[in-house]
Design a protein around this motif. Structure first.
Motif, PDB file in Angstrom:
ATOM      1  N   GLN A  44      82.445  69.172  33.966  1.00 51.73           N
ATOM      2  CA  GLN A  44      83.235  69.073  32.739  1.00 51.73           C
ATOM      3  C   GLN A  44      83.326  67.632  32.236  1.00 51.73           C
ATOM      4  OE1 GLN A  44      84.498  71.454  30.817  1.00 51.73           O
ATOM      5  NE2 GLN A  44      83.731  73.091  32.116  1.00 51.73           N
ATOM      6  N   GLN A  64      98.113  68.455  32.139  1.00 46.83           N
ATOM      7  CA  GLN A  64      96.811  68.052  32.678  1.00 46.83           C
ATOM      8  C   GLN A  64      96.335  66.834  31.891  1.00 46.83           C
ATOM      9  OE1 GLN A  64      93.357  70.588  31.819  1.00 46.83           O
ATOM     10  NE2 GLN A  64      92.854  70.496  33.992  1.00 46.83           N
ATOM     11  N   LYS A  81      86.629  60.905  18.201  1.00 46.22           N
ATOM     12  CA  LYS A  81      86.851  61.556  16.901  1.00 46.22           C
ATOM     13  C   LYS A  81      88.334  61.643  16.551  1.00 46.22           C
ATOM     14  CE  LYS A  81      85.459  65.723  14.379  1.00 46.22           C
ATOM     15  NZ  LYS A  81      84.769  67.021  14.463  1.00 46.22           N
ATOM     16  N   GLN A  87      94.557  68.205  23.671  1.00 46.60           N
ATOM     17  CA  GLN A  87      93.175  68.676  23.466  1.00 46.60           C
ATOM     18  C   GLN A  87      93.061  70.180  23.694  1.00 46.60           C
ATOM     19  OE1 GLN A  87      90.800  69.416  26.278  1.00 46.60           O
ATOM     20  NE2 GLN A  87      88.898  69.477  25.079  1.00 46.60           N
ATOM     21  N   GLN A  88      93.982  70.754  24.485  1.00 45.51           N
ATOM     22  CA  GLN A  88      93.857  72.185  24.829  1.00 45.51           C
ATOM     23  C   GLN A  88      95.187  72.725  25.337  1.00 45.51           C
ATOM     24  OE1 GLN A  88      92.893  72.775  29.153  1.00 45.51           O
ATOM     25  NE2 GLN A  88      91.282  71.309  28.614  1.00 45.51           N
ATOM     26  N   THR A 119      90.111  73.123  37.664  1.00 45.02           N
ATOM     27  CA  THR A 119      90.962  72.398  38.599  1.00 45.02           C
ATOM     28  C   THR A 119      91.343  73.248  39.813  1.00 45.02           C
ATOM     29  OG1 THR A 119      92.924  71.010  38.723  1.00 45.02           O
ATOM     30  CG2 THR A 119      93.115  72.993  37.389  1.00 45.02           C
ATOM     31  N   LYS A 130      87.992  77.744  16.418  1.00 41.70           N
ATOM     32  CA  LYS A 130      87.870  78.378  15.103  1.00 41.70           C
ATOM     33  C   LYS A 130      88.286  79.855  15.138  1.00 41.70           C
ATOM     34  CE  LYS A 130      86.459  74.829  12.892  1.00 41.70           C
ATOM     35  NZ  LYS A 130      87.440  74.142  12.055  1.00 41.70           N
ATOM     36  N   GLY A 134      92.923  77.320  15.527  1.00 48.09           N
ATOM     37  CA  GLY A 134      92.849  75.859  15.578  1.00 48.09           C
ATOM     38  C   GLY A 134      93.195  75.237  16.917  1.00 48.09           C
ATOM     39  N   GLU A 138      92.211  77.616  26.595  1.00 50.94           N
ATOM     40  CA  GLU A 138      91.583  77.856  27.906  1.00 50.94           C
ATOM     41  C   GLU A 138      92.271  79.046  28.544  1.00 50.94           C
ATOM     42  OE1 GLU A 138      91.371  74.415  30.601  1.00 50.94           O
ATOM     43  OE2 GLU A 138      91.752  75.764  32.280  1.00 50.94           O
TER      44      GLU A 138
HETATM   45  C1  V0V Z   1      86.912  70.566  18.372  1.00 55.70           C
HETATM   46  N1  V0V Z   1      87.667  71.180  17.451  1.00 55.70           N
HETATM   47  C2  V0V Z   1      88.873  71.385  17.964  1.00 55.70           C
HETATM   48  C3  V0V Z   1      88.831  70.845  19.272  1.00 55.70           C
HETATM   49  N2  V0V Z   1      87.587  70.358  19.497  1.00 55.70           N
HETATM   50  N3  V0V Z   1      89.974  71.961  17.463  1.00 55.70           N
HETATM   51  C4  V0V Z   1      91.066  72.009  18.254  1.00 55.70           C
HETATM   52  N4  V0V Z   1      91.103  71.489  19.530  1.00 55.70           N
HETATM   53  C5  V0V Z   1      90.006  70.915  20.051  1.00 55.70           C
HETATM   54  N5  V0V Z   1      90.044  70.414  21.298  1.00 55.70           N
HETATM   55  C6  V0V Z   1      87.258  71.561  16.093  1.00 55.70           C
HETATM   56  C7  V0V Z   1      86.904  70.323  15.294  1.00 55.70           C
HETATM   57  O1  V0V Z   1      88.023  69.826  14.632  1.00 55.70           O
HETATM   58  C8  V0V Z   1      85.848  70.855  14.360  1.00 55.70           C
HETATM   59  O2  V0V Z   1      86.441  71.476  13.253  1.00 55.70           O
HETATM   60  C9  V0V Z   1      85.099  71.891  15.175  1.00 55.70           C
HETATM   61  O3  V0V Z   1      86.054  72.324  16.187  1.00 55.70           O
HETATM   62  C10 V0V Z   1      83.860  71.349  15.840  1.00 55.70           C
HETATM   63  O4  V0V Z   1      84.265  70.170  16.523  1.00 55.70           O
HETATM   64  P1  V0V Z   1      83.323  69.041  17.103  1.00 55.70           P
HETATM   65  O5  V0V Z   1      84.096  67.776  17.088  1.00 55.70           O
HETATM   66  O6  V0V Z   1      81.969  69.078  16.433  1.00 55.70           O
HETATM   67  O7  V0V Z   1      83.222  69.434  18.625  1.00 55.70           O
HETATM   68  P2  V0V Z   1      82.140  70.284  19.381  1.00 55.70           P
HETATM   69  O8  V0V Z   1      81.801  71.500  18.597  1.00 55.70           O
HETATM   70  O9  V0V Z   1      81.045  69.378  19.824  1.00 55.70           O
HETATM   71  O10 V0V Z   1      82.999  70.664  20.685  1.00 55.70           O
HETATM   72  C11 V0V Z   1      84.130  71.452  20.567  1.00 55.70           C
HETATM   73  C12 V0V Z   1      84.179  72.363  21.785  1.00 55.70           C
HETATM   74  C13 V0V Z   1      84.181  71.444  23.048  1.00 55.70           C
HETATM   75  C14 V0V Z   1      85.466  73.186  21.713  1.00 55.70           C
HETATM   76  C15 V0V Z   1      82.960  73.304  21.785  1.00 55.70           C
HETATM   77  O11 V0V Z   1      85.326  70.633  23.051  1.00 55.70           O
HETATM   78  C16 V0V Z   1      84.115  72.202  24.346  1.00 55.70           C
HETATM   79  O12 V0V Z   1      83.054  72.622  24.810  1.00 55.70           O
HETATM   80  N6  V0V Z   1      85.296  72.368  25.032  1.00 55.70           N
HETATM   81  C17 V0V Z   1      85.376  73.162  26.282  1.00 55.70           C
HETATM   82  C18 V0V Z   1      85.234  72.329  27.511  1.00 55.70           C
HETATM   83  C19 V0V Z   1      86.304  71.268  27.644  1.00 55.70           C
HETATM   84  O13 V0V Z   1      87.142  71.080  26.770  1.00 55.70           O
HETATM   85  N7  V0V Z   1      86.231  70.518  28.784  1.00 55.70           N
HETATM   86  C20 V0V Z   1      87.135  69.408  29.068  1.00 55.70           C
HETATM   87  C21 V0V Z   1      88.321  69.910  29.771  1.00 55.70           C
HETATM   88  P3  V0V Z   1      85.973  71.195  11.747  1.00 55.70           P
HETATM   89  O14 V0V Z   1      86.077  69.713  11.567  1.00 55.70           O
HETATM   90  O15 V0V Z   1      84.544  71.698  11.709  1.00 55.70           O
HETATM   91  O16 V0V Z   1      86.907  71.990  10.896  1.00 55.70           O
HETATM   92  S1  V0V Z   1      87.928  70.387  31.432  1.00 55.70           S
HETATM   93  C22 V0V Z   1      89.242  71.329  31.985  1.00 55.70           C
HETATM   94  O17 V0V Z   1      90.094  71.752  31.093  1.00 55.70           O
HETATM   95  C23 V0V Z   1      89.369  71.625  33.336  1.00 55.70           C
HETATM   96  C24 V0V Z   1      88.434  71.072  34.350  1.00 55.70           C
HETATM   97  C25 V0V Z   1      90.461  72.525  33.806  1.00 55.70           C
HETATM   98  O18 V0V Z   1      91.325  72.909  33.000  1.00 55.70           O
HETATM   99  O19 V0V Z   1      90.478  72.874  35.000  1.00 55.70           O
END
Ligand code: V0V
Length: 146
Positions: A44, A64, A81, A87-88, A119, A130, A134, A138
């Motif tokens: 991650q 977290q 950005k 973030q989540q 974790t 989306k 918004g 998770e």
């Molecule tokens: C992006 N967007 C979000 C967002 N990230 N909206 C709300 N919250 C977020 N965190 C929106 C962004 O404003 C854009 O909207 C659109 O989605 C595309 O954003 P982007 O900047 O181009 O981002 P992407 O598409 O490259 O990546 C977004 C995704 C990415 C969600 C696909 O963050 C992802 O894969 N997340 C899942 C993995 C993760 O978060 N890992 C880290 C935590 P507009 O502008 O088009 O309207 S690891 C974790 O949680 C662990 C280990 C655990 O809990 O145990």
């Protein structure tokens, strides 16, 4: 619709932070919270810490803290950005496979074909912001005994 018995509680809220130790210091030295768990998750791209209050119970949502392992990671790009912040949000589920299937059947896009390891050996999956109004949502099924 997901069977409502499958959602257990809000598990954690994830903050993107540029520096894990500084974010821990604020929570522990200013707020008086404690670190419950800390680990590095290469897949991650994060160094993360789970924090709780002094009276933290199993069903109290944790905080977290997510620091990026580099600029090209999910959190690194998020910080570039959006800056630091929420973030989540993670909902704890009893059966992540059943919840994933029900979400897909409702047309919600999940980010991975199968859950990943999160974790403490948990299984995690994400719904695309989306499709959730918004919020990066998770779902997490904790490891047995964790
Ligand atoms: C992006 N967007 C979000 C967002 N990230 N909206 C709300 N919250 C977020 N965190 C929106 C962004 O404003 C854009 O909207 C659109 O989605 C595309 O954003 P982007 O900047 O181009 O981002 P992407 O598409 O490259 O990546 C977004 C995704 C990415 C969600 C696909 O963050 C992802 O894969 N997340 C899942 C993995 C993760 O978060 N890992 C880290 C935590 P507009 O502008 O088009 O309207 S690891 C974790 O949680 C662990 C280990 C655990 O809990 O145990």
């Amino acid at each position: 619709m997901v069977n409502s018995d499958l959602f257990l509680c809000v598990d954690h809220v994830g903050y993107a932070v540029p520096n894990l130790d500084e974010a821990i210091t604020f929570h522990c030295d200013v707020l008086g919270w404690r670190v419950l768990h800390r680990e590095r998750n290469e897949e991650q791209g994060v160094e993360e810490a789970m924090l709780g209050t002094g009276t933290q119970g199993a069903e109290n949502a944790q905080i977290q803290l997510l620091a990026p392992l580099g600029p090209d990671t999910t959190i690194g790009k998020y910080l570039a950005k959006n800056g630091a912040g929420i973030q989540q949000v993670a909902y704890r589920v009893a059966d992540i496979d059943a919840v994933s299937e029900a979400l897909r059947a409702s047309g919600v896009r999940l980010l991975y074909p199968e859950p990943k390891i999160g974790t403490g050996g948990s299984r995690i999956q994400f719904a695309h912001p989306k499709d959730t109004g918004g919020i990066l949502l998770e779902i997490v099924e904790p490891a047995a005994g964790h």
